[in-house]
Design an enzyme around this catalytic site. Structure first.
Site, PDB file in Angstrom:
ATOM      1  CG  ASP A  13      58.038 -72.576 -36.655  1.00  0.00           C
ATOM      2  OD1 ASP A  13      56.850 -72.222 -36.517  1.00  0.00           O
ATOM      3  OD2 ASP A  13      58.755 -72.935 -35.705  1.00  0.00           O
ATOM      4  CD  GLU A 167      55.033 -66.056 -32.884  1.00  0.00           C
ATOM      5  OE1 GLU A 167      55.909 -66.027 -32.008  1.00  0.00           O
ATOM      6  OE2 GLU A 167      54.115 -66.894 -32.893  1.00  0.00           O
TER       7      GLU A 167
END
Length: 499
Positions: A13, A167
């Protein structure tokens, strides 16, 4: 040329920002403390960890019984009006929050909580100075980052192209347009990056003409699960994308053991839209080139504090470790009787290479201590010393077994873990006579356990993989104590080509 990944091992991420000619990058940390590692680079290729954003218990409270892969998800790092902002989510308590710092090394502030749902929050500012927060869904709200107040919204602005789990949204203002970059398809093999744009952060957003703009799903490329991306414009005007990906190994289905790693790939703009090619293991490098001296492979524990690469599950209480009780040693005090449940004393670092060697000099005293390679409490291999014996213990799901044991003399011992990959055999090839048919060469790697140069056991690495253990993290190799106290004179980690 540069080699991918640019930040190897369990560093998922990624989020990146540029300040002048300097780049800073952060990653998720999940159940580990300290949280959110932060890196510095001058060229987007060579990165050095300069700290951890959440390095105080007041910033990061993780419950003692926190399940593996809980904790801190998906940070976004930005710089605005001389201040660094980091927004992230503690899914195990509190939700979304912002911390700030004048310097990326810190100190970072205590959290400012924001009453917004979801995960993967993003921050950006419009031309009037208003701050906008996008989060999974994908929704957008105008917020006050200093007070944590929601001033407008949230608005549902785009749900992607139909893939599951829309997302990791990021908003960028480029040439009069607001671009919304997001991931969908799940963070496994179906992962993908898509884009839309609008004239206002409130929308309406129109999808790009070719979505997804990046995915490796359904391919045989060595890099898989590409997604959760962030864009950055380099000092020379070129554009780049950082993203997570995996490097699965072994026979079908392949296993990924290092976790989701940070990759870098170039971006070009065509007709007002970013275009991203496949993520290769080698790419032409950015114009800037600032190599860094390699990190020393051995930590002699002579520094006044632990290096920022060292992490512990959930917490690291002050009384559980010391660098001063025995100068030049890391002393660990047991806080729990087993690695099979939360609450134990463990200090580890991410495994970053498929072929590598980790060694440590251990004085167990009268305690129980050793080296462990872990995915979580239910999936770990341990090389443990206690009561004049050294043993290899495997915990795989509900099973726990001692696989090798032998006596050792009192005093310091050198423990070693060797990770090596093996050639994959096609199904028609029969294994050598000394190995079971259908086993040789099928796993992603073999892990060998040695003490003072003597081999005790070799174990198949596939049971310490995401495909078996599940979750969002990767392997962490560490020192531990589960009874009494123990001292570690040094810890050495190096890839196979440096052994």
């Amino acid at each position: 040329m540069f080699d991918n990944p640019v930040v190897a091992g369990f560093h998922p991420d990624p989020s990146v920002c540029r300040v002048g000619e300097d780049y800073y990058l952060v990653c998720s940390s999940f159940e580990y403390f300290p949280g959110v590692p932060i890196f510095h680079s001058r060229d987007l290729v060579h990165w050095r960890q300069i700290g951890n954003v959440l390095d105080r218990p007041a910033q990061l409270r993780l419950p003692p019984d926190l399940p593996a892969s809980g904790g801190v998800y998906a940070p976004t790092l930005r710089h605005h009006d001389g201040l660094f902002y980091l927004i992230t989510t503690n899914v195990s308590g509190g939700g979304n929050f912002i911390v700030t710092a004048e310097r990326p090394e810190g100190p970072w502030s205590d959290p400012v909580w924001i009453d917004l749902p979801g995960i993967d929050p993003d921050l950006t500012w419009d031309e009037d100075g208003a701050c906008w927060c996008a989060f999974s869904g994908t929704q957008v709200a105008r917020v006050d980052p200093a007070e944590g107040k929601v001033l407008e919204g949230p608005y549902q602005v785009w749900s992607g192209t139909g893939g599951k789990y829309p997302e990791a949204p990021h908003l960028y203002r480029v040439d009069g347009w607001w671009y919304l970059l997001m991931s969908e398809g799940g963070t496994e093999r179906g992962h993908a990056v898509s884009i839309a744009r609008a004239r206002s952060p409130r929308g309406p957003f129109e999808p790009g003409p070719v979505n997804p703009i990046l995915t490796h799903r359904g391919t045989d490329r060595p890099v898989q699960s590409t997604g959760h991306a962030d864009l950055v414009r380099a000092a020379d005007g070129t554009w780049w994308m950082v993203l997570l990906g995996t490097r699965p190994r072994g026979y079908t289905p392949e296993y990924q053991v290092l976790g989701r790693e940070t990759f870098l790939t170039p971006v070009r703009w065509e007709d007002g839209w970013p275009v991203v090619g496949p993520v290769e293991e080698r790419h032409p490098a950015p114009a800037a080139w600032h190599p860094l001296p390699p990190e020393p492979p051995r930590d002699d524990f002579d520094d006044p504090s632990l290096r920022p690469c060292w992490i512990s599950p959930r917490s690291r209480p002050d009384g559980s470790w010391s660098l001063t009780e025995r100068p030049g040693w890391l002393t660990l005090h047991a806080t729990g009787p087993t690695l099979d449940r939360p609450g134990h004393t463990f200090v580890g670092r991410r495994q970053q290479h498929h072929d590598c060697r980790a060694t440590a000099r251990l004085d167990p005293g009268s305690g129980t201590a050793g080296l462990s390679v872990r995915m979580d409490e239910a999936h770990h291999y341990d090389l443990e010393v206690h009561g004049g014996l050294v043993r290899v213990v495997a915990r795989i799901g509900p099973l726990r077994q001692c696989l090798a044991e032998r006596p050792v003399p009192a005093g310091p011992l050198t423990l070693a873990l060797d990770f090596r990959t093996r050639d994959i055999l096609p199904p028609s090839v029969v294994s050598p006579a000394d190995e079971p048919v259908g086993v040789s060469g099928r796993g992603p790697d073999t892990i060998a356990f040695s003490v003072d140069g003597a081999l005790l056991a070799e174990l198949d690495g596939r049971y310490l993989s995401t495909e078996v253990a599940t979750g969002f993290t990767g392997r962490v190799i560490g020192m531990y104590a589960t009874e009494g106290s123990a001292g570690f004179d040094w810890f050495d980690y190096r890839p196979a080509d440096l052994s």
